[in-house]
Design a protein around this motif. Structure first.
Motif, PDB file in Angstrom:
ATOM      1  N   ILE A 186       0.945  -1.133  -0.141  1.00 26.77           N
ATOM      2  CA  ILE A 186       0.184   0.040   0.073  1.00 26.77           C
ATOM      3  C   ILE A 186       0.832   1.192  -0.045  1.00 26.77           C
ATOM      4  O   ILE A 186       1.577   1.406   0.807  1.00 26.77           O
ATOM      5  CB  ILE A 186      -0.894   0.211   1.356  1.00 26.77           C
TER       6      ILE A 186
ATOM      7  N   VAL B 263      -2.296  -1.512  -3.407  1.00 24.05           N
ATOM      8  CA  VAL B 263      -2.978  -0.350  -3.298  1.00 24.05           C
ATOM      9  C   VAL B 263      -2.164   0.614  -3.888  1.00 24.05           C
ATOM     10  O   VAL B 263      -1.254   1.144  -3.271  1.00 24.05           O
ATOM     11  CB  VAL B 263      -3.551   0.051  -1.887  1.00 24.05           C
TER      12      VAL B 263
ATOM     13  N   VAL C 105      -2.223   4.943  -4.041  1.00 17.90           N
ATOM     14  CA  VAL C 105      -2.826   6.113  -3.991  1.00 17.90           C
ATOM     15  C   VAL C 105      -2.077   7.325  -4.772  1.00 17.90           C
ATOM     16  O   VAL C 105      -0.937   7.654  -4.285  1.00 17.90           O
ATOM     17  CB  VAL C 105      -3.074   6.289  -2.533  1.00 17.90           C
TER      18      VAL C 105
ATOM     19  N   PHE D 220      -5.771  -1.945  -6.804  1.00 21.49           N
ATOM     20  CA  PHE D 220      -6.802  -0.792  -6.390  1.00 21.49           C
ATOM     21  C   PHE D 220      -6.113   0.501  -6.728  1.00 21.49           C
ATOM     22  O   PHE D 220      -5.143   0.780  -5.626  1.00 21.49           O
ATOM     23  CB  PHE D 220      -7.439  -1.075  -4.898  1.00 21.49           C
TER      24      PHE D 220
ATOM     25  N   ASP E 299     -13.083   1.798   1.357  1.00 24.83           N
ATOM     26  CA  ASP E 299     -13.140   1.141   0.000  1.00 24.83           C
ATOM     27  C   ASP E 299     -11.703   0.113   0.356  1.00 24.83           C
ATOM     28  O   ASP E 299     -11.864  -1.030  -0.424  1.00 24.83           O
ATOM     29  CB  ASP E 299     -12.998   1.843  -1.129  1.00 24.83           C
ATOM     30  N   MET E 300     -10.590   0.608   0.674  1.00 24.83           N
ATOM     31  CA  MET E 300      -9.297   0.192   0.725  1.00 24.83           C
ATOM     32  C   MET E 300      -9.510  -1.166   1.727  1.00 24.83           C
ATOM     33  O   MET E 300      -9.152  -2.223   1.241  1.00 24.83           O
ATOM     34  CB  MET E 300      -8.334   0.993   1.069  1.00 24.83           C
ATOM     35  N   THR E 301     -10.277  -0.922   2.866  1.00 23.06           N
ATOM     36  CA  THR E 301     -10.224  -1.876   3.759  1.00 23.06           C
ATOM     37  C   THR E 301     -11.077  -3.242   3.159  1.00 23.06           C
ATOM     38  O   THR E 301     -10.953  -4.282   3.290  1.00 23.06           O
ATOM     39  CB  THR E 301     -10.787  -1.407   5.240  1.00 23.06           C
TER      40      THR E 301
END
Length: 266
Positions: free
Chosen positions: A128, A151, A153, A201, A255-257
């Motif tokens: 992440i 993930v 971002v 994601f 959403d990430m979790t």
């Protein structure tokens, strides 16, 4: 019984209070790489999920350290995820590509090697990252067939395009310092996408001028074309700050979790 995720309903700033004084404790400064880089480990107080998380901070490859992601590390540990936040070599310390990427890969190796004592599955590690950390998460995760998920971002996926499109001179300098003599394509995560990649994601602010939205749009398209599972969430009116205190952070965390729980329970 699996740990509850009720913490997602808490006000966003609780995340940063946890980093300061609450939540699961974090072990300080465990060296994980031959380069002498260290991590902080956040372990659940209760039942432990099978999936381990590695958080990678941003800072243009030139600044920052593991403490920037400590709040997330502790927060996800509350939900049962054994989590680590890592430091890596920076361009301001004289380290160009691939030094930081090698450090992230070493962190993955460390977590896999300690999976038994941590109580996690060595095949269920998720990376992440935020901003520069997102680029490193993509680069490390897409080159490792045993990563369970990524993930990203607000990360750069194509260095040449990002350098050309950003209006920020500082980002251009950061990219030049990171790449040094390495061709942009060689260091760009989008260049290594293939059908064997893990689920990804992508999160991005629609008004991000530092790292333009097109970086995640292009990555999502490449992953989809390769047949990789990809989720893509954009935030209207949001800039590059979407992993900092802002009105969108609660949605991002939720959403990430859910993405992480789906990987854990698969």
């Amino acid at each position: 019984m699996k740990p509850t995720l009720k913490f997602l309903s808490l006000f966003t700033l609780v995340l940063f209070a946890i980093a300061a004084c609450g939540g699961p404790s974090a072990s300080k400064g465990q060296v994980y790489s031959a380069s002498g880089q260290s991590l902080e480990l956040c372990e659940p107080d209760g039942p432990v999920r099978k999936t381990g998380l590695i958080f990678i901070h941003g800072g243009g490859f030139s600044s920052g350290d593991r403490s920037q992601m400590l709040g997330y590390c502790k927060l996800l540990a509350q939900g049962g995820f054994t989590s680590a936040t890592i430091s890596y070599r920076l361009t301001s310390q004289g380290h160009a590509y691939p030094a930081a990427l090698e450090d992230v890969k070493s962190a993955v190796k460390w977590m896999r090697g300690n999976a038994g004592s941590l109580g996690i599955d060595s095949g269920k590690i998720v990376l992440i990252g935020y901003s520069a950390g997102a680029t490193l998460a993509l680069s490390a995760g897409l080159s490792d067939t045993n990563i369970a998920g990524i993930v990203s971002v607000a990360g750069i996926s194509d260095f040449a395009v990002a350098r050309a499109e950003t209006p920020h001179a500082q980002l251009r300098r950061d990219i030049d310092a990171y790449l040094k003599s390495t061709p942009a394509r060689q260091a760009s995560p989008i260049s290594i996408v293939d059908r064997h990649d893990p689920p990804v994601f992508l999160f991005h602010g629609e008004s991000d001028t530092l790292v333009p939205l097109g970086q995640s749009v292009s990555m999502a398209r490449a992953l989809k074309t390769a047949g990789v599972t990809v989720l893509f969430k954009t935030f209207k009116g949001a800039g590059h700050e979407i992993m900092l205190p802002n009105k969108h952070l609660k949605t991002l965390l939720g959403d990430m979790t859910r993405f992480l729980v789906a990987i854990d329970e698969s």
